[in-house]
Design an enzyme around this catalytic site. Structure first.
Site, short mmCIF file in Angstrom:
data_model
loop_
_atom_site.label_atom_id
_atom_site.label_comp_id
_atom_site.label_asym_id
_atom_site.label_seq_id
_atom_site.Cartn_x
_atom_site.Cartn_y
_atom_site.Cartn_z
N GLY A 29 -0.28 57.04 25.25
CA GLY A 29 -0.58 58.38 24.77
C GLY A 29 0.66 59.12 24.34
O GLY A 29 1.59 58.54 23.77
N CYS A 58 12.07 65.53 34.98
CA CYS A 58 12.75 64.39 35.61
C CYS A 58 12.91 63.19 34.69
O CYS A 58 14.03 62.80 34.36
CB CYS A 58 12.00 63.98 36.87
SG CYS A 58 11.87 65.33 38.03
C1 UGA Z 1 8.58 61.69 38.43
C2 UGA Z 1 8.48 60.45 39.32
O1 UGA Z 1 7.17 59.88 39.19
C3 UGA Z 1 8.73 60.80 40.78
O2 UGA Z 1 8.70 59.62 41.57
C4 UGA Z 1 10.10 61.47 40.89
O3 UGA Z 1 10.35 61.88 42.23
C5 UGA Z 1 10.12 62.69 39.99
O4 UGA Z 1 9.86 62.31 38.63
C6 UGA Z 1 11.48 63.31 40.10
O5 UGA Z 1 12.45 62.65 39.71
O6 UGA Z 1 11.61 64.39 40.70
P1 UGA Z 1 6.97 63.76 37.89
O7 UGA Z 1 8.04 64.24 36.95
O8 UGA Z 1 6.32 64.72 38.82
O9 UGA Z 1 7.54 62.57 38.81
O10 UGA Z 1 5.86 63.16 36.94
P2 UGA Z 1 5.04 61.79 36.79
O11 UGA Z 1 3.75 61.90 37.48
O12 UGA Z 1 5.88 60.61 37.07
O13 UGA Z 1 4.74 61.85 35.21
C7 UGA Z 1 5.84 61.94 34.29
C8 UGA Z 1 5.34 62.01 32.88
O14 UGA Z 1 4.86 60.73 32.46
C9 UGA Z 1 4.18 62.98 32.62
O15 UGA Z 1 4.44 63.68 31.42
C10 UGA Z 1 2.97 62.07 32.48
O16 UGA Z 1 1.96 62.63 31.68
C11 UGA Z 1 3.59 60.85 31.83
N1 UGA Z 1 2.85 59.59 32.07
C12 UGA Z 1 2.70 59.10 33.32
C13 UGA Z 1 2.37 58.87 30.97
O17 UGA Z 1 2.52 59.29 29.81
N2 UGA Z 1 1.71 57.67 31.19
C14 UGA Z 1 1.54 57.19 32.44
O18 UGA Z 1 0.95 56.10 32.57
C15 UGA Z 1 2.04 57.92 33.53
#
Ligand code: UGA
Length: 445
Positions: A254, A261
């Protein structure tokens, strides 16, 4: 145990509340007087499920307090967690370490005897050793440790109370023992505790986020191949994810990753590798970053295709402003970046989000925002689904079709039921699913 937590942003506040929840006596410290005043009154400064309850419980029990006075708090505990931000520098890709440096400088003069300064902030490898040297010049008996944080926004409380692993970079058995005592309830619940040196602990964090980012960009690169070849990326991701060595998580194609982060951490790792003369070793991260930002441009191009030409003068509805569902955070939000670009192209953009409207409006006050989905879509020429809030899956496409000017939607998060939308008269497009709009016989999820 008595602990202080310095910095009451995302990581610090959740850590402080969770440490109080598991029985420690915690003082949360921040320079921001408004924030501390709000916290003292039980106001959580951001949206995070379960945090308010934990905060209130901690405060009612007397185990959780907040102050702006580092000096007073420093003397009341032997273990101090440093949880301040390390944003991307304005002049480069590297992390800005001003805040962690300042904490060590401010804290050190107040320390007496042996104490442990535990970094949780995400830092480039080598920072802990440098800070340790800086610390011991002023407080010779103090010791540094690094204990990276892996919580995800939206799941911060559960990730902290029931982490998949704990990582502790330590210099001595005493530091190791202190951290095991801090996390004793987790250890009793068999959470793996990886005890290691400082550089490994620092690198684990950036390596983990870089790996996750790589996985996301990998599947988005595959989506581009699917677009060119008639293949379907959702089916592809499902099929490869069934291989346990690959797995489904972070393989959701997507609009790509955003937030405070992943984008900054891959850049910080590249910057540090370059400083070490190892830029080429992690050169692939540059592509990970480029693939990710390309998704934002691709949405704009696909939106133009859906609109049948230029977006200038058209009404565009944007569903989602937060960088991901379950959060009100709009920092480096892919959805908002697209909304802004479309606005720049002369479209009238109306953005809906269930939680992030206030933050989004503060960031881009010239866009229109609403808490009402039909209102965001009134007379829309194109609807863009950019953040995968579960509530958007519940939208009745037939009802929404009656308010838009043209029923055309781009599902940039692949979470809508395309067949349902199409049978309600919508033209549906999504990256990596070129047959979506053309072949009703395809099997859609
Ligand atoms: C991320 C990490 O997952 C945490 O383990 C880490 O502690 C954190 O950064 C940090 O360094 O503080 P976070 O930023 O809360 O956590 O977000 P995620 O849930 O990992 O998602 C990150 C981004 O990736 C979002 O924009 C989400 O929409 C996107 N994403 C996630 C995708 O586009 N595809 C996916 O399959 C999963």
């Amino acid at each position: 145990m008595r602990l202080t937590v310095i910095g009451t942003g995302y990581v610090g506040l959740v850590h402080a509340a969770c440490m109080a929840e598991i029985g420690h006596t915690v003082i949360g410290i921040d320079l921001d007087t408004d924030r501390i005043e709000g916290l003292t009154r039980g106001r959580v400064p951001f949206y995070e499920p379960g945090l308010r309850e934990l905060l209130h419980r901690g405060q009612e029990s007397g185990r959780l307090r907040f102050t702006t006075s580092l000096a007073a708090a420093a003397r009341s505990a032997q273990t101090h967690f440093v949880c301040v931000g390390t944003p991307q520098r304005l002049d480069s890709h590297a992390a800005d370490l001003r805040f962690v440096d300042a904490v060590v400088d401010d804290l050190a003069p107040h320390l007496r005897g042996w104490c442990l300064i535990v970094g949780k902030s995400t830092v480039p490898v080598g920072t802990a050793a440098r800070l340790g040297a800086r610390l011991t010049r002023i407080a010779p008996e103090a010791e540094i440790a690094w204990n990276p944080e892996f919580l995800r926004e939206g799941f911060a409380v559960q990730d902290t109370l029931r982490p998949e692993r704990l990582v502790a970079g330590v210099l001595s058995p005493r530091a190791d023992a202190v951290l095991r005592e801090v996390y004793a309830p987790m250890l009793r619940a068999h959470v793996p505790f990886v005890s290691t040196d400082l550089p490994t602990a620092e690198l684990v964090k950036l390596a983990a986020n870089s790996f996750l980012a790589t996985k996301i960009s990998f599947i988005n690169a595959m989506a581009e191949l699917c677009d060119a070849t008639g293949a379907d990326v959702v089916t592809l991701a499902d099929a490869i994810g069934r291989d346990a060595r690959i797995g489904h998580r972070y393989l959701q194609p997507g609009l790509g990753f955003g937030g405070s982060c992943l984008p900054k951490d891959i850049r910080a790792l590249m910057a540090r590798a370059e400083e070490l003369g190892l830029g080429e070793s992690v050169g692939f991260l540059r592509q990970v970053d480029e693939i990710n930002t390309r998704q934002r441009r691709r949405v704009v191009v696909l939106a133009e295709q859906l609109a049948g030409g230029s977006l200038s003068g058209l009404n565009v509805a944007v569903l989602g402003a937060a960088f991901k569902p379950g959060s009100d955070d709009v920092r480096d939000s892919p959805a908002l970046a697209v909304a802004e670009e479309i606005h720049r192209q002369g479209a009238r953009v109306r953005v809906h989000d269930p939680e992030a409207v206030d933050n989004a409006r503060a960031a881009l006050p010239w866009l229109q925002f609403t808490l009402d989905v039909p209102k965001s879509c009134e007379d829309a020429d194109v609807v863009l689904h950019l953040t995968a809030w579960p509530a958007y899956r519940e939208i009745d496409p037939a009802e929404l079709a009656s308010v838009v000017r043209r029923p055309a939607i781009l599902d940039a998060r692949h979470t809508l039921d395309a067949a349902r939308w199409r049978s309600a008269g919508w033209t549906v497009r999504a990256f990596g699913r070129p047959k979506l709009g053309r072949d009703p016989g395809e099997g859609f999820r």
